[in-house]
Design a protein around this motif. Structure first.
Motif, mmCIF file in Angstrom:
data_model
loop_
_atom_site.group_PDB
_atom_site.id
_atom_site.type_symbol
_atom_site.label_atom_id
_atom_site.label_comp_id
_atom_site.label_asym_id
_atom_site.label_seq_id
_atom_site.Cartn_x
_atom_site.Cartn_y
_atom_site.Cartn_z
ATOM 1 N N ALA A 180 7.960 13.448 7.366
ATOM 2 C CA ALA A 180 7.985 13.232 5.916
ATOM 3 C C ALA A 180 7.806 11.753 5.590
ATOM 4 O O ALA A 180 7.099 11.401 4.646
ATOM 5 N N LEU A 181 8.422 10.903 6.388
ATOM 6 C CA LEU A 181 8.298 9.463 6.191
ATOM 7 C C LEU A 181 6.851 9.010 6.380
ATOM 8 O O LEU A 181 6.312 8.247 5.570
ATOM 9 N N VAL A 182 6.223 9.505 7.430
ATOM 10 C CA VAL A 182 4.828 9.156 7.701
ATOM 11 C C VAL A 182 3.923 9.676 6.590
ATOM 12 O O VAL A 182 3.013 8.972 6.131
ATOM 13 N N GLU A 183 4.159 10.889 6.123
ATOM 14 C CA GLU A 183 3.349 11.446 5.026
ATOM 15 C C GLU A 183 3.530 10.633 3.745
ATOM 16 O O GLU A 183 2.571 10.386 3.021
ATOM 17 N N GLN A 184 4.756 10.212 3.475
ATOM 18 C CA GLN A 184 5.006 9.378 2.300
ATOM 19 C C GLN A 184 4.227 8.067 2.411
ATOM 20 O O GLN A 184 3.616 7.614 1.443
ATOM 21 N N TRP A 185 4.253 7.454 3.585
ATOM 22 C CA TRP A 185 3.511 6.213 3.819
ATOM 23 C C TRP A 185 2.025 6.434 3.593
ATOM 24 O O TRP A 185 1.347 5.633 2.944
ATOM 25 N N ARG A 186 1.489 7.508 4.117
ATOM 26 C CA ARG A 186 0.062 7.804 3.955
ATOM 27 C C ARG A 186 -0.294 8.069 2.501
ATOM 28 O O ARG A 186 -1.380 7.705 2.053
ATOM 29 N N ASP A 187 0.614 8.695 1.770
ATOM 30 C CA ASP A 187 0.381 8.897 0.334
ATOM 31 C C ASP A 187 0.304 7.558 -0.400
ATOM 32 O O ASP A 187 -0.535 7.370 -1.288
ATOM 33 N N ILE A 188 1.174 6.622 -0.037
ATOM 34 C CA ILE A 188 1.155 5.289 -0.644
ATOM 35 C C ILE A 188 -0.164 4.591 -0.340
ATOM 36 O O ILE A 188 -0.802 4.011 -1.228
ATOM 37 N N LEU A 189 -0.586 4.639 0.914
ATOM 38 C CA LEU A 189 -1.863 4.015 1.296
ATOM 39 C C LEU A 189 -3.029 4.638 0.546
ATOM 40 O O LEU A 189 -3.940 3.935 0.086
ATOM 41 N N SER A 190 -3.010 5.946 0.420
ATOM 42 C CA SER A 190 -4.077 6.646 -0.288
ATOM 43 C C SER A 190 -4.115 6.260 -1.763
ATOM 44 O O SER A 190 -5.188 5.994 -2.327
ATOM 45 N N LEU A 191 -2.952 6.208 -2.390
ATOM 46 C CA LEU A 191 -2.883 5.798 -3.800
ATOM 47 C C LEU A 191 -3.397 4.374 -3.962
ATOM 48 O O LEU A 191 -4.160 4.086 -4.890
ATOM 49 N N HIS A 192 -3.005 3.486 -3.071
ATOM 50 C CA HIS A 192 -3.473 2.103 -3.140
ATOM 51 C C HIS A 192 -4.996 2.042 -3.024
ATOM 52 O O HIS A 192 -5.668 1.377 -3.813
ATOM 53 N N ALA A 193 -5.555 2.757 -2.053
ATOM 54 C CA ALA A 193 -7.005 2.732 -1.846
ATOM 55 C C ALA A 193 -7.748 3.306 -3.051
ATOM 56 O O ALA A 193 -8.739 2.720 -3.512
#
Length: 136
Positions: free
Chosen positions: A9-22
């Protein structure tokens, strides 16, 4: 397997943040392109606008800007060079430390910032509102 769920869940949250930023960065670049700027250019203008002295003087040293806009000092120096060439900022020696360089918006830079600030804020509002979890 269950022990990996919090980590997953932590990794998915991080990836969601990166995706939103991009996605947001791309939308900002697209919206600002017609004004001759990219998102990083605007970020520097915005920072300088927020920190401008009452007399319009230099508010930030290059090193201070690089810490706030998350660019390397060399990348920031190139960006500032482009903005200076376009007449949007001026660079001057730092009076209290001759090794330092301070950057200030020009009148043209202030005018352009004022013109495109609503465009940038609208993109941020749209992208970040779409990404916000539903409040139930």
């Amino acid at each position: 397997m269950a022990a990996n769920m919090p980590e997953r869940a932590l990794v998915e949250q991080w990836r969601d943040i990166l995706s939103l930023h991009a996605r947001t960065q791309c939308e900002l670049d697209r919206a600002l392109h017609g004004h001759g700027l990219c998102a990083s250019d605007f970020e520097v203008l915005d920072l300088l606008s927020e920190g401008a002295a009452a007399d319009g003087g230099c508010a930030y040293r290059v090193q201070e800007i690089s810490e706030r806009v998350h660019l390397s000092q060399s990348a920031l120096s190139r960006l500032i060079g482009r903005l200076e060439k376009d007449g949007l900022v001026d660079r001057a020696m730092c009076p209290e430390d001759r090794r330092g360089v301070r950057v200030a918006l020009t009148a043209k830079g202030r005018a352009l910032h004022g013109e495109i600030r609503p465009v940038q804020r609208a993109v941020l509002a749209r992208m970040l509102t779409e990404a916000a979890p539903d409040a139930d």
